[in-house]
Design an enzyme around this catalytic site. Sequence first.
Site, short mmCIF file in Angstrom:
data_model
loop_
_atom_site.label_atom_id
_atom_site.label_comp_id
_atom_site.label_asym_id
_atom_site.label_seq_id
_atom_site.Cartn_x
_atom_site.Cartn_y
_atom_site.Cartn_z
N HIS A 654 0.83 -1.22 0.00
CA HIS A 654 0.00 0.00 0.00
C HIS A 654 0.86 1.27 0.00
O HIS A 654 0.38 2.34 -0.36
CB HIS A 654 -1.03 -0.01 1.14
N ASP A 707 -0.28 -7.45 1.50
CA ASP A 707 0.24 -6.07 1.51
C ASP A 707 1.77 -6.12 1.60
O ASP A 707 2.36 -5.87 2.65
CB ASP A 707 -0.36 -5.33 2.71
N GLY A 799 2.81 5.97 8.83
CA GLY A 799 4.23 6.32 8.67
C GLY A 799 5.14 5.16 9.05
O GLY A 799 6.30 5.11 8.68
N SER A 801 4.11 2.09 8.31
CA SER A 801 3.77 1.09 7.29
C SER A 801 4.98 0.71 6.46
O SER A 801 5.81 1.56 6.13
CB SER A 801 2.68 1.63 6.37
#
Length: 874
Positions: A654, A707, A799, A801
């Site tokens: 993502h 993801d 942030g 991620s």
Amino acid sequence: MESLGNGTEDSLKNPDDPVDPSLQFLPASDAKKVKKKKFFVRAILVIILVILAAVTALLTGLLVWNFHLRNDVRIKKVFAGSLTVANRRFTDSYEDSSSAQFNELASHLSKQMKNMYSSVPLLSKYYVSSSIQAFSESGDGTVIAYYLSEFSVPEAEVSALDEAIQSSMRTTEPGQTRRLSLSRKPTNDLLINNMMSAAVDPRMVNSALKGHHKQSHHSRAGETDFIQSPGFPDSPYASNTYTEWRLRADPDHRLRLEFTVVDLENDCHKDFIRVYDSLIPSENHVMAEKCGHYTHKEQLVFLSSGNVMLVTLVTNEEKNFPGFRAKYSQVPAEIQGCGGKLTGMKGTFTSPGFPSSYPPQAQCVWNIEVPEGNHIILNFNKFSLNDPGQSPDNCTKDYLEVTGNRMCGEKFENVPLVIKTDKADIKFFSDMSHVDKGFSAEFETFKPFDRCSKKFHCENDACVSQKLRCDGYDDCGDMSDEKNCVCEESYIKCKNGFCKPKYWQCDGVNDCGDNTDEENCGYCKAGEVACRNGRCVSEQKKCDGHNDCEDGTDESMCAKSIVLTCSEFTFKCKNNMCISKQNPECDGHRDCEDGSDEEGCECGMTPYQSSRIVGGEAASEGYWPWQVSLHLKGRGHVCGASLISDLWLVTAAHCIQETNRYSWPEEWDVYLGLHSQSETNTANTVLKGVKQIICHPEYNPQLYNSDIALMELDSPVTLSQYIWPICLPSATQLLPTGQSVWITGWGKTREEGQLASVLQEAKVRIINETVCSQLIEDEVTPQMICAGILTGGVDACQGDSGGPMSFVDPTSGRCFLVGVVSWGEGCGRKGKPGIYTRVTKYRSWIREESGVLTEGGSSKLNDLDAEVSERWIL
Ligand code: 4AZ
């Protein structure tokens, strides 16, 4: 050659033989010349033969001569010893070597010693003579005799002689009495025991030594007397001398010798003083050797173990110095303070005789007992227990033993010794030779302060709330809060003693770690192991080397692995064989036949083992060297990522799918080795561009399933202490529920807050899948893994991620990338764990796309890199 052959044949031919008519002679141009030549050749031949014979004879002679000579070269070997004559009472006249009594006993003993040596063939062969040097009074009033025995032995037999002497001594060790018979009349027999003997230092029996001066002194109660080197202080000592001073004290007394001046040549090989705990210079009883210059400040005081002492001075031919002066006196044998009971809040104790050197053969035991509940601290103001040939790691000669641990050598700094009990036994021991200054110690008490106060004190010294005890989670990080538990009603008791919530039972996850919570789930009986494939096998079949479950479950948590058909539960070795062990990679054991489970294990080593985003703390620089900051050009930090080799990063899909622009490699700046977002230019930081981005093909932007994405750097990064890859877990690695893992990143420190400037770290725990699905409204798929602290406050946030969830394997200390920060319902909310991409599910995809083969992910680590990693492990 040809001409010699002809000549020999000629010479052997009988001149009267008729000439063979078949022979045709070459015409001789000059008969006289031919004859001369033949004579000349014969002469040379004879000379050569004579020379050869002479050389052979010479060599043989030399060999024979050398053999005899070597066997004949004899070495003078002197042994010094002592023995107790158990059936003779000591009288003062034995101290006077000119007395009739002395001479009678001395000659008696010498003869008996000769007899004794003659009973051992090897000793008898090389024995020269024995001389009784002195007598002293033993503790029980009998006589101790001091003797020198001389042997003349071929060099090759020296060690055999040493061995023969030692074994003959063994027969007269303490407790064993030897009756040496002189005559047939039993009244004349001398009962001898405690016979000891040791070589004399060859410097003492050097034939260059001229003077053999001997003095005898008997110290009297209350008197102090002096001894000094010849000529002291007016003239220097003479060259090549041997002088000895025999000192005696009354029975039940020791000798105290204090050097007031020592001024000798600096080289102890040339001029030296020796102090012996005996009346003869036996190597077994050397207390100290001194040379050079001593000032008044350095006390040089010695105590004997018994009532005798010997001081010797040996000088060589050059450099004569003033010499020495020493005072001696006798002191009672009993030394105050050698052991005993020490009680109270503080106190002192010292080695016997301190600050004098401790005596040889001393043993003291102190029993310290402080008020109950207190602990003991020992402070050493002085500690010097040196003995040549003794290393501080193996204290066998002189030592102090504190609660079973021996200490010796020298300690220059006072490092207090903490004894975490209210009682301690302390033992001092000195052997028969070489003494030192000893120690002076102080003990104090302290009330152990529990820094955890009302919290639970973990075994690793961490403090956790008492409420977290026995809750099924490893709150301490070392499982100590889950040990020795009485499980509450809503918990089940695992066979390994842990308590786990009842609702974790039969959910398909082995929460107990020993599978208890998955047993008896309707399909397996008590005493059976539930296999992952639904079968049940007897518990006795666990780790028996057979695949009884047929899916390897019963062999998965054993010291040894077995080879199985590959499945989702097995680890695949490089040679394509699959093994049963759970998480075998980089665990320090070679489980695969080809060793591939231990390959590429340079990854994941952190220089520090940390004890500890939303609810996190600033990490120390270099703690998480695989942490990467992804900056979108012109926007700054956007996401985190993890370095898995010197070329590849793992991040969240993502992060690179937000808009089209995010999927363009040229839009990204990659910061490696970064600590603070405000200092991107430090020596430890490297900035790289991105060559390509590979998003997982099954990434689902609605569900956030799969993801995960890969980024290839535009060029390999040089690894360092601040930039280092994390290990990838194998596809079958298992993380139990409650396992602590670390999350790191520069994300928001509160749900509505700001990005962090300095890299943050936080410890969270793996949450049971069933529980997680119940807590999170959106779908949690098997490709995701939940982690957090259910009471809230500790979590990843925006942030973070793409960044790593790192698992530190406690056995290897290695970090594995077990999750990629993905999503969650807010940040740090109560009962809302963070959701991470489960990396094990993507292991083969990562391998296929990036070519990062090893679990370490860095097939390109070179020697230098390996060196860096080794340094870290330290
Ligand atoms: C995010 O927006 C994000 N609490 C990442 C992690 C979590 C929440 C949000 C987990 O990138």
